[in-house]
Design a protein around this motif. Structure first.
Motif, PDB file in Angstrom:
ATOM      1  N   GLN A   1      -9.285  15.852   1.364  1.00 33.67           N
ATOM      2  CA  GLN A   1     -10.412  15.233   0.337  1.00 33.67           C
ATOM      3  C   GLN A   1      -9.533  15.155  -0.718  1.00 33.67           C
ATOM      4  OE1 GLN A   1     -14.182  15.326   1.326  1.00 33.67           O
ATOM      5  NE2 GLN A   1     -12.955  15.932   3.295  1.00 33.67           N
ATOM      6  N   LYS A   2      -8.325  15.563  -1.108  1.00 35.81           N
ATOM      7  CA  LYS A   2      -8.012  15.283  -2.335  1.00 35.81           C
ATOM      8  C   LYS A   2      -7.058  14.078  -1.827  1.00 35.81           C
ATOM      9  CE  LYS A   2      -3.273  16.309  -5.238  1.00 35.81           C
ATOM     10  NZ  LYS A   2      -2.523  17.477  -5.285  1.00 35.81           N
ATOM     11  N   ASN A   3      -6.883  14.171  -0.473  1.00 29.30           N
ATOM     12  CA  ASN A   3      -5.522  12.308  -0.827  1.00 29.30           C
ATOM     13  C   ASN A   3      -6.715  11.843  -0.146  1.00 29.30           C
ATOM     14  OD1 ASN A   3      -4.033  14.950  -0.517  1.00 29.30           O
ATOM     15  ND2 ASN A   3      -3.649  14.789   2.135  1.00 29.30           N
ATOM     16  N   ILE A   4      -7.386  11.884   1.035  1.00 29.69           N
ATOM     17  CA  ILE A   4      -8.886  10.554   0.466  1.00 29.69           C
ATOM     18  C   ILE A   4      -8.960   9.360  -1.166  1.00 29.69           C
ATOM     19  CG2 ILE A   4     -11.463   9.838   1.026  1.00 29.69           C
ATOM     20  CD1 ILE A   4     -11.294  12.001   2.730  1.00 29.69           C
ATOM     21  N   LYS A   5      -9.274  11.093  -1.677  1.00 27.26           N
ATOM     22  CA  LYS A   5      -8.808  10.185  -2.940  1.00 27.26           C
ATOM     23  C   LYS A   5      -7.423   9.349  -3.622  1.00 27.26           C
ATOM     24  CE  LYS A   5     -12.379  13.286  -5.287  1.00 27.26           C
ATOM     25  NZ  LYS A   5     -12.364  14.525  -6.655  1.00 27.26           N
ATOM     26  N   LEU A   6      -6.750   9.845  -3.326  1.00 30.49           N
ATOM     27  CA  LEU A   6      -5.585   9.135  -3.583  1.00 30.49           C
ATOM     28  C   LEU A   6      -5.656   7.671  -2.904  1.00 30.49           C
ATOM     29  CD1 LEU A   6      -3.033  12.695  -3.510  1.00 30.49           C
ATOM     30  CD2 LEU A   6      -3.366  11.094  -5.613  1.00 30.49           C
ATOM     31  N   PHE A   7      -5.870   7.706  -1.695  1.00 30.42           N
ATOM     32  CA  PHE A   7      -6.029   6.173  -0.637  1.00 30.42           C
ATOM     33  C   PHE A   7      -6.621   5.465  -1.204  1.00 30.42           C
ATOM     34  CE2 PHE A   7      -3.900   9.251   2.952  1.00 30.42           C
ATOM     35  CZ  PHE A   7      -2.786   8.184   3.514  1.00 30.42           C
ATOM     36  N   GLU A   8      -8.083   6.255  -1.340  1.00 28.88           N
ATOM     37  CA  GLU A   8      -8.790   4.402  -2.248  1.00 28.88           C
ATOM     38  C   GLU A   8      -8.240   4.145  -3.952  1.00 28.88           C
ATOM     39  OE1 GLU A   8     -12.361   7.665  -3.193  1.00 28.88           O
ATOM     40  OE2 GLU A   8     -12.788   7.404  -0.736  1.00 28.88           O
ATOM     41  N   GLN A   9      -7.502   5.424  -4.225  1.00 25.93           N
ATOM     42  CA  GLN A   9      -6.838   4.991  -5.111  1.00 25.93           C
ATOM     43  C   GLN A   9      -5.627   3.632  -4.967  1.00 25.93           C
ATOM     44  OE1 GLN A   9      -4.688   8.440  -8.295  1.00 25.93           O
ATOM     45  NE2 GLN A   9      -4.260   6.520  -8.973  1.00 25.93           N
ATOM     46  N   ALA A  10      -5.590   4.421  -4.644  1.00 23.67           N
ATOM     47  CA  ALA A  10      -3.588   3.191  -4.340  1.00 23.67           C
ATOM     48  C   ALA A  10      -4.548   1.899  -3.331  1.00 23.67           C
ATOM     49  CB  ALA A  10      -3.197   4.013  -2.609  1.00 23.67           C
ATOM     50  N   LEU A  11      -5.707   1.754  -2.586  1.00 22.09           N
ATOM     51  CA  LEU A  11      -6.317   0.780  -2.117  1.00 22.09           C
ATOM     52  C   LEU A  11      -6.852  -0.148  -2.906  1.00 22.09           C
ATOM     53  CD1 LEU A  11      -8.224   2.046   0.659  1.00 22.09           C
ATOM     54  CD2 LEU A  11      -6.821   0.740   1.223  1.00 22.09           C
ATOM     55  N   ASP A  12      -7.834   0.496  -4.504  1.00 24.23           N
ATOM     56  CA  ASP A  12      -8.250  -0.134  -5.434  1.00 24.23           C
ATOM     57  C   ASP A  12      -6.718  -1.141  -6.236  1.00 24.23           C
ATOM     58  OD1 ASP A  12     -10.455   0.412  -5.600  1.00 24.23           O
ATOM     59  OD2 ASP A  12     -10.179   2.485  -6.597  1.00 24.23           O
ATOM     60  N   ALA A  13      -5.574  -0.855  -6.090  1.00 21.20           N
ATOM     61  CA  ALA A  13      -4.656  -0.759  -7.170  1.00 21.20           C
ATOM     62  C   ALA A  13      -3.861  -2.174  -6.190  1.00 21.20           C
ATOM     63  CB  ALA A  13      -3.222   0.195  -7.297  1.00 21.20           C
ATOM     64  N   ASN A  14      -4.016  -1.981  -4.913  1.00 19.61           N
ATOM     65  CA  ASN A  14      -3.103  -3.115  -3.595  1.00 19.61           C
ATOM     66  C   ASN A  14      -4.356  -4.400  -3.600  1.00 19.61           C
ATOM     67  OD1 ASN A  14      -1.807  -3.368  -1.718  1.00 19.61           O
ATOM     68  ND2 ASN A  14      -2.600  -3.344  -0.291  1.00 19.61           N
ATOM     69  N   ALA A  15      -6.294  -4.234  -3.979  1.00 19.38           N
ATOM     70  CA  ALA A  15      -6.647  -5.453  -3.855  1.00 19.38           C
ATOM     71  C   ALA A  15      -6.395  -5.308  -5.572  1.00 19.38           C
ATOM     72  CB  ALA A  15      -8.172  -4.456  -3.577  1.00 19.38           C
ATOM     73  N   LYS A  16      -6.166  -4.725  -6.011  1.00 26.11           N
ATOM     74  CA  LYS A  16      -5.526  -6.069  -7.591  1.00 26.11           C
ATOM     75  C   LYS A  16      -4.731  -6.910  -7.085  1.00 26.11           C
ATOM     76  CE  LYS A  16      -4.721  -5.194 -12.760  1.00 26.11           C
ATOM     77  NZ  LYS A  16      -5.508  -5.942 -12.797  1.00 26.11           N
TER      78      LYS A  16
ATOM     79  N   ILE B   1       0.799  -1.074  -0.334  1.00 25.43           N
ATOM     80  CA  ILE B   1      -0.005   0.569  -0.173  1.00 25.43           C
ATOM     81  C   ILE B   1       1.179   1.149  -0.140  1.00 25.43           C
ATOM     82  CG2 ILE B   1      -0.132  -0.481   2.191  1.00 25.43           C
ATOM     83  CD1 ILE B   1      -3.147   0.756  -0.245  1.00 25.43           C
ATOM     84  N   ARG B   2       1.904   1.131   0.831  1.00 30.32           N
ATOM     85  CA  ARG B   2       2.624   2.145   0.625  1.00 30.32           C
ATOM     86  C   ARG B   2       3.246   2.289  -0.744  1.00 30.32           C
ATOM     87  NH1 ARG B   2       7.738   1.346   5.316  1.00 30.32           N
ATOM     88  NH2 ARG B   2       8.260   3.662   3.955  1.00 30.32           N
ATOM     89  N   ARG B   3       4.056   1.283  -1.561  1.00 34.00           N
ATOM     90  CA  ARG B   3       4.411   1.320  -2.891  1.00 34.00           C
ATOM     91  C   ARG B   3       3.645   1.903  -4.124  1.00 34.00           C
ATOM     92  NH1 ARG B   3       3.478  -3.240  -5.329  1.00 34.00           N
ATOM     93  NH2 ARG B   3       4.161  -4.395  -3.910  1.00 34.00           N
ATOM     94  N   HIS B   4       2.039   1.743  -3.256  1.00 34.94           N
ATOM     95  CA  HIS B   4       0.791   2.174  -4.416  1.00 34.94           C
ATOM     96  C   HIS B   4       0.769   3.659  -4.580  1.00 34.94           C
ATOM     97  CE1 HIS B   4       0.325  -1.387  -6.110  1.00 34.94           C
ATOM     98  NE2 HIS B   4      -0.243  -1.906  -5.884  1.00 34.94           N
ATOM     99  N   LEU B   5       0.815   4.076  -2.806  1.00 34.54           N
ATOM    100  CA  LEU B   5       0.094   5.743  -2.565  1.00 34.54           C
ATOM    101  C   LEU B   5       1.408   6.362  -3.064  1.00 34.54           C
ATOM    102  CD1 LEU B   5      -1.773   6.934  -0.927  1.00 34.54           C
ATOM    103  CD2 LEU B   5       0.124   6.643   0.831  1.00 34.54           C
TER     104      LEU B   5
END
Length: 831
Positions: free
Chosen positions: A587-602, A339-343
């Motif tokens: 709010q911008k960071n929340i979207k970045l976290f969500e993007q990273a979490l999607d990638a982490n799930a994959k 998750i750190r890498r994706h973030l």
């Protein structure tokens, strides 16, 4: 061991038994540890051979498995040759290579344990285990029960033996079949020695008999031993000792013999024709042991060499941003590596850190309305502080059909005929559309998001159960400075700094504590994240830190959060306190976290056969969420499976290096710690915590029957404190097969970025820490900052190490790599 003496030393035997029995705590405190901790004072391979000979444990892969790995080129030929040269010398290269690759060896030896007690079956024709264990296990489970049974054990306020006596005195029925034993149990001064005299006879055999008896059910005996020394392991405490267990079992054995053979049976010593080898007699080294050692080292260094080559080749210009957009501190947990890498990929201007997930704040936690406190810090630590949840807006939901009202005759019938049908339909629908239920264990429910915590101590003299409520300003200063300096965050503060704890969601999984944060005693770290954020935001703390050279800008805010590693979701706390000037950035960071979490799930999905990793990100993430709460999914998360590394150093050392979620990552800046003061604290924790995780996975993988828990599918929860196969089986220590089936049994390699002399001085300052490295239960490599020269710690000194691999693959699109294979991926240099 006192094998040369004939006198039975009961105290010594009980002390040793505590040491050798499994030390797994009850399920609520399931924290990883070295399964073979009793052998840790020996070198790693010496300890393995002793455990194998004495207890029959399987402690490595088989020769066939090693040779298969060699044929698949997982174990590399140049590494095999290097290991032979280092252990046997250049002249012996061809001889030992032939032995490793082609020689046959007999592996049919029997363990020493159990040979004496097996004489009951051989000489008397009876199976004493079968006659005693079912009743013994039921008595133990009933006495220790934490809430599964509708009716409590009749007498639980007394110690174990006195409870049995009280029941015998006042009941119409009895646990025993013969009047003779019924009278014996009423004796107030029952002694192990006296009972052994009747059942064994020869005092020279007493010790062997006790070991054979207790290791016939090591799970139950180990649980009792743990509860004797740690009674707080049960919320509803019980007074039981290993001595109590042995006495009751000896009574049941005598009762079985009296019932089966009559009163004139002879002690066991009268029938023993050949005394077995003493359990603790010296274990001789064999050629097979040497061959296995060479294979295991070759297996490990085939991987280590790849990692170390990656560290040397990963020299791209990756400077730390001078003005980071935000910073985030995660737990060192290997699941947070990705998750750190994706973030960082989602926002190249952010900076991430790794630190133990209790964030240096040790305390007990009491939720609003709670009856008990829980420890939220490493298991060996005993906190003096209490954090209380004062207000909780929400109320925990419950399934109606699981309430106590369903136990009554009339109400139970009504509920089963009404709500029961609805519950059955809901269960059926869950097969096709899994969703989180009220009964699910969720890290987000550990603490109410909008609750208020009492963190600051206003009256140090006031104690609750001997605990100080909250921390004083001075205590806050020490802890905030400690965590910031240890990770190297003392300047260039971003406007928002997220302290991200972790936990997991789990359904139908008795080992749920193993999925949460080990640094928080197997619980989510959400409270810790809020506590350290409160401390770091406190004006008086910041004022004091400024005097110590850590100047945190006024507009910088610390925000607590928790990452659910099973569902790949995140929750932020105290968002209402964020400054208006920082709200837009948050709010911008929340979207970045969500993007990273999607990638982490994959990335995680590639390990799961039931999920199409090639689907779009949102679909894959939805399937991950469903899978996490499916009642019929035995492996919702692979947890620490495949862990092999612990890296202590700056992020620049590993940024851009794909390690496939196999590394614990502890941020550390050698530049601000020239004497190793903070390094000492890191390694003192990393060796037993990360090493313990690694070794429990190692031993559960190589011997899932004796050192693991077997498959979880037939597991039955016993009294809410352990699991067994079926209703009357032994408790299963270790990890179930669904948690270790993809794990490679490789010892942990700890890589530290600092001068080798400083590292050596640091680990030698504590004997317990040094033992892990000196005896090679974990490996240690130093990366010298000046030139990135590698040094391997061996036999108390450093050896220069030059990787054999001269090329590390570079990949620009990791998503394609995830879609190609379910197996471990090689070390890769990425953008």
């Amino acid at each position: 061991m006192k094998t040369e003496h004939h006198v039975f030393d009961e105290h010594h035997v009980l002390h040793q038994l505590h040491h050798y029995l499994p030390a797994q705590a009850p399920l609520k405190d399931f924290v990883h540890h070295n399964t073979l901790h009793a052998f840790q004072h020996n070198s790693f391979f010496k300890g393995l051979s002793m455990a194998e000979e004495m207890f029959g444990y399987r402690v490595t892969l088989s020769l066939r498995e090693y040779r298969e790995l060699y044929s698949k080129k997982v174990i590399r030929e140049e590494i095999i040759e290097d290991r032979i040269r280092r252990n046997k010398g250049e002249a012996a290269l061809s001889e030992w290579k032939e032995k490793m690759l082609h020689n046959s060896y007999s592996t049919q030896g029997e363990p020493r344990i159990g040979k004496l007690r097996s004489q009951w079956k051989k000489q008397f024709g009876i199976d004493l285990d079968n006659m005693v264990h079912p009743l013994l296990f039921r008595i133990l489970c009933s006495y220790l029960d934490q809430g599964i049974s509708i009716w409590n054990f009749p007498i639980s306020h007394k110690n174990f033996l006195n409870s049995i006596r009280e029941m015998e005195r006042n009941s119409f029925t009895s646990f025993f079949r013969t009047q003779k034993v019924k009278k014996m149990v009423m004796e107030e001064r029952l002694e192990i020695h006296t009972l052994l005299q009747r059942i064994v006879g020869d005092e020279r055999l007493f010790e062997s008999y006790i070991y054979d008896q207790q290791f016939a059910h090591p799970g139950w005996s180990g649980m009792v031993a743990v509860l004797e020394s740690q009674p707080e392991g049960l919320l509803d405490r019980r007074k039981i000792t290993l001595s109590d267990l042995i006495i009751l079992e000896l009574l049941l054995e005598i009762d079985a013999m009296e019932s089966f053979l009559g009163e004139n049976w002879q002690p066991l010593c009268e029938r023993v024709k050949e005394v077995p080898i003493p359990l603790f007699a010296p274990v001789e080294n064999s050629e097979l042991h040497d061959v296995i050692r060479l294979w295991q080292e070759s297996y490990e260094w085939s991987y280590y060499d790849e990692v170390l080559a990656g560290l040397l080749r990963n020299r791209k210009d990756r400077p730390v941003p001078a003005h980071p957009s935000f910073q985030a501190a995660f737990c060192i947990d290997d699941r947070e590596c990705s998750i750190r890498r994706h973030l960082e990929h989602a926002d190249g201007n952010c900076v991430t850190y790794g630190t133990p997930g209790f964030f240096g704040v040790e305390f007990f936690y009491k939720p609003a309305g709670g009856k008990f406190v829980t420890k939220l810090c490493p298991a060996p630590v005993t906190p003096n502080y209490l954090i209380k949840e004062l207000e909780a807006k929400g109320k925990r939901k419950k399934d109606v059909h699981l309430s106590k009202r369903s136990h009554g005759l009339i109400r139970g019938w009504i509920i089963s005929q009404t709500v029961g049908f609805w519950a059955a339909l809901r269960l059926f629908s869950n097969i096709f559309r899994p969703r989180i239920s009220e009964a699910a264990a969720s890290s987000f429910r550990h603490m109410e998001k909008g609750s208020r915590l009492q963190i600051e101590c206003t009256n140090p003299d006031h104690k609750e159960n001997g605990l100080q409520v909250g921390f004083t300003i001075e205590e806050m200063i020490v802890r905030v400075e400690g965590v910031l300096r240890s990770i190297g965050l003392i300047e260039n503060f971003a406007p928002l700094i997220y302290m991200v704890s972790h936990g997991a969601s789990s359904v139908n999984n008795p080992h749920y504590s193993a999925y949460d944060c080990g640094a928080c005693s197997g619980r989510p770290g959400s409270v810790n994240a809020r506590v350290i954020s409160f401390m770091a935001n406190h004006p008086k703390v910041r004022e004091a830190l400024k005097q110590k050279g850590i100047d945190i800008p006024e507009n910088t805010q610390f925000i607590g959060a928790i990452h659910d590693t099973t569902r790949d979701e995140i929750m932020f706390y105290d968002e209402e306190s964020i400054f208006p000037s920082n709200q837009e950035l948050h709010q911008k960071n929340i979207k970045l976290f969500e993007q990273a979490l999607d990638a982490n799930a994959k990335e995680r999905s590639r390990r799961f056969e039931s999920i199409n990793t090639g689907a779009d990100l949102h679909s894959v993430h939805d399937r991950i969420r469903e899978r996490a709460v499916s009642l019929f999914e035995p492996r919702p998360e692979l947890n620490h499976a495949t862990n092999t590394l612990c890296i202590v150093g700056r992020r620049e050392l590993t940024k851009g290096l794909f390690l496939d979620r196999r590394a614990f990552m502890n941020s550390y800046n050698f530049g601000i710690d020239p004497d190793g003061k903070y390094l000492f604290g890191i390694l003192k924790a990393a060796a037993p915590v990360c090493g313990g995780i690694n070794l429990e996975y190692y031993f559960s993988r190589v011997d899932n029957y004796k050192l693991g828990a077997g498959t979880k599918l037939p597991h039955n929860v016993m009294g809410l404190f352990g699991v067994a196969n079926g209703a009357d089986g032994d408790l299963r220590p270790g990890l179930p097969s669904q948690m270790i089936e993809v794990h490679d049994p490789i010892r942990l390699l700890i890589i530290v970025e600092h001068d080798p002399d400083v590292i050596l001085k640091t680990i030698q300052s504590n004997a317990d820490t040094y033992e892990w490295f000196e005896k090679e239960w974990v490996h240690l490599v130093a990366v010298r900052p000046a030139d990135r020269e590698l040094f391997y710690f061996k036999n108390g000194q450093w050896e220069v190490y030059h990787p054999f691999r001269d090329r590390v693959p570079e990949v620009h699109d990791l998503d394609r790599e995830f879609e190609k294979s379910m197996d471990n991926l090689p070390v890769i240099i990425t953008d």
